[in-house]
Design a protein around this motif. Structure first.
Motif, mmCIF file in Angstrom:
data_model
loop_
_atom_site.group_PDB
_atom_site.id
_atom_site.type_symbol
_atom_site.label_atom_id
_atom_site.label_comp_id
_atom_site.label_asym_id
_atom_site.label_seq_id
_atom_site.Cartn_x
_atom_site.Cartn_y
_atom_site.Cartn_z
ATOM 1 N N PRO A 58 0.849 -1.193 0.000
ATOM 2 C CA PRO A 58 0.000 0.000 0.000
ATOM 3 C C PRO A 58 0.887 1.246 0.000
ATOM 4 O O PRO A 58 1.639 1.471 0.946
ATOM 5 C CB PRO A 58 -0.809 -0.121 1.292
ATOM 6 C CG PRO A 58 -0.125 -1.140 2.138
ATOM 7 C CD PRO A 58 0.879 -1.876 1.303
ATOM 8 N N ARG A 59 0.844 2.024 -1.080
ATOM 9 C CA ARG A 59 1.800 3.109 -1.291
ATOM 10 C C ARG A 59 1.807 4.118 -0.147
ATOM 11 O O ARG A 59 2.855 4.612 0.254
ATOM 12 C CB ARG A 59 1.484 3.816 -2.614
ATOM 13 C CG ARG A 59 2.488 4.894 -2.976
ATOM 14 C CD ARG A 59 2.052 5.675 -4.207
ATOM 15 N NE ARG A 59 2.284 4.949 -5.454
ATOM 16 C CZ ARG A 59 1.317 4.523 -6.268
ATOM 17 N NH1 ARG A 59 0.044 4.727 -5.963
ATOM 18 N NH2 ARG A 59 1.618 3.899 -7.389
ATOM 19 N N HIS A 60 0.622 4.463 0.340
ATOM 20 C CA HIS A 60 0.526 5.484 1.396
ATOM 21 C C HIS A 60 0.434 4.858 2.794
ATOM 22 O O HIS A 60 0.229 5.573 3.771
ATOM 23 C CB HIS A 60 -0.694 6.368 1.162
ATOM 24 C CG HIS A 60 -0.642 7.132 -0.127
ATOM 25 N ND1 HIS A 60 0.026 8.334 -0.266
ATOM 26 C CD2 HIS A 60 -1.157 6.853 -1.352
ATOM 27 C CE1 HIS A 60 -0.098 8.765 -1.515
ATOM 28 N NE2 HIS A 60 -0.802 7.880 -2.194
ATOM 29 N N GLY A 61 0.615 3.525 2.879
ATOM 30 C CA GLY A 61 0.422 2.820 4.136
ATOM 31 C C GLY A 61 -1.065 2.558 4.356
ATOM 32 O O GLY A 61 -1.922 3.282 3.847
ATOM 33 N N ARG A 62 -1.388 1.494 5.094
ATOM 34 C CA ARG A 62 -2.789 1.211 5.403
ATOM 35 C C ARG A 62 -3.377 2.378 6.200
ATOM 36 O O ARG A 62 -2.754 2.883 7.131
ATOM 37 C CB ARG A 62 -2.895 -0.100 6.194
ATOM 38 C CG ARG A 62 -2.728 -1.336 5.317
ATOM 39 C CD ARG A 62 -2.496 -2.587 6.122
ATOM 40 N NE ARG A 62 -1.133 -2.628 6.666
ATOM 41 C CZ ARG A 62 -0.649 -3.616 7.408
ATOM 42 N NH1 ARG A 62 -1.433 -4.652 7.708
ATOM 43 N NH2 ARG A 62 0.593 -3.585 7.853
ATOM 44 N N GLY A 63 -4.556 2.811 5.789
ATOM 45 C CA GLY A 63 -5.167 3.968 6.422
ATOM 46 C C GLY A 63 -4.735 5.291 5.818
ATOM 47 O O GLY A 63 -5.169 6.346 6.257
ATOM 48 N N HIS A 64 -3.889 5.243 4.790
ATOM 49 C CA HIS A 64 -3.431 6.424 4.063
ATOM 50 C C HIS A 64 -2.757 7.424 5.011
ATOM 51 O O HIS A 64 -3.230 8.538 5.225
ATOM 52 C CB HIS A 64 -4.618 7.087 3.335
ATOM 53 C CG HIS A 64 -4.194 7.871 2.125
ATOM 54 N ND1 HIS A 64 -4.402 7.438 0.845
ATOM 55 C CD2 HIS A 64 -3.555 9.050 2.002
ATOM 56 C CE1 HIS A 64 -3.932 8.329 -0.018
ATOM 57 N NE2 HIS A 64 -3.400 9.321 0.672
ATOM 58 N N ARG A 65 -1.608 7.004 5.553
ATOM 59 C CA ARG A 65 -0.906 7.817 6.552
ATOM 60 C C ARG A 65 0.112 8.779 5.967
ATOM 61 O O ARG A 65 0.453 9.776 6.592
ATOM 62 C CB ARG A 65 -0.144 6.880 7.522
ATOM 63 C CG ARG A 65 -0.994 5.947 8.354
ATOM 64 C CD ARG A 65 -0.123 5.000 9.180
ATOM 65 N NE ARG A 65 0.698 4.140 8.332
ATOM 66 C CZ ARG A 65 2.011 4.255 8.151
ATOM 67 N NH1 ARG A 65 2.703 5.202 8.765
ATOM 68 N NH2 ARG A 65 2.659 3.431 7.359
#
Length: 294
Positions: A58-65
């Motif tokens: 997941p490019r932005h990390g899980r949860g879009h961090r």
């Protein structure tokens, strides 16, 4: 993926906004990977789809961090290479710069204009210099399979287009949007550079599926971009993207020949520092991305 047969393809998927998993993956395992460049965006999800080895990040990390400018692009690509990945499908939410590419449309990109400026763009540096060709930055073999499967699924898709990579995290001004349209760009996003450049340096085949969420701000009939509107379209796009990935991965797993575009041999004529002038300590950081030649 220890003990992996190196001649067998391993398909890497970099999930953009709204994509944090791969449906149908068997033998799932979230794996923490360390790299000489620091930590990637998240743990990597390994497993198999239709018997094909896959690695999802997941490019932005899980949860879009993590915002676009803070992504550790070098660590992300290095980590995928360390997991044995041979081919990367990059999924990316974008704005459209053309009337005929409405929200919900997918574009299989073939060119980039890189307007990002606050990012580390190369694995190579003082002590080991390399210059790879980026004339054709995306792998046509991967693009062919993605296009074929998108059309089989009756997804709204275009083959070919130029992706303008802006720094962000703010969206464009109207003047910028008009400029990029004047340049002939098709879509605009914040994440595929230097990702594509680093994939080329790591000798990985790389393709982008750009998923349109909005008309940027140039379109007189549409309000300026809002996060709410983008997320609504992104959710629909994510469903279609998951179907596309499920259809594409089995096709990419069948008998992998050397890349006809030479993506997997990109460093062969790129290393310029004389062997006796190379920094041994720095070469150690390149063990995954350039170990084949160093």
């Amino acid at each position: 993926m220890s003990g992996h047969d190196l001649s067998e393809p391993v398909i890497g998927v970099i999930g953009g906004s709204g994509l944090y998993d791969i449906d149908g993956l068997e033998d799932k395992q979230w794996r923490t990977v360390e790299t000489p460049w620091g930590a990637p965006s998240d743990a990597l999800l390994t497993g198999r789809l239709a018997g094909i080895a896959c690695v999802f990040l997941p490019r932005h990390g899980r949860g879009h961090r993590i915002p676009p400018s803070r992504l550790n692009y070098r660590a992300n690509i290095d980590a995928l290479k360390r997991c044995g990945v041979t081919d990367i499908i990059s999924l990316s939410a974008v704005g459209s710069l053309k009337e005929e590419l409405p929200p919900g449309h997918f574009v299989i990109i073939d060119q980039f204009i890189d307007r990002s400026f606050a990012r580390e763009k190369s694995f190579f540096d003082t002590g080991m210099v390399a210059h790879v060709s980026m004339a054709d930055p995306l792998c046509p073999r991967l693009g062919d399979v993605l296009e074929e499967q998108a059309r089989t699924l009756a997804l709204p898709v275009s083959r070919g287009g130029t992706y303008l990579v802006m720094e962000g995290p703010q969206f464009s001004t109207r003047a910028e949007s008009a400029l990029y349209r004047h340049w002939g760009c098709d879509v605009i996003g914040m994440t595929n550079m230097p990702e594509a450049k680093l994939a080329r340096e790591a000798e990985l085949c790389y393709a982008t599926v750009a998923m349109v969420t909005d008309y940027d701000c140039w379109h007189p009939g549409h309000d300026s971009v809002t996060v709410d509107a983008v997320i609504a379209v992104m959710t629909e796009n994510a469903e279609r993207a998951r179907a596309l990935i499920r259809a594409t991965i089995p096709r990419l797993g069948a008998g992998r020949a050397p890349c006809r575009a030479g993506c997997d041999r990109a460093l062969e004529h790129a290393l310029i520092t004389a062997p006796d002038a190379r920094d041994p300590a720095f070469l150690g950081k390149l063990d995954a991305v350039a170990g084949r030649l160093l």
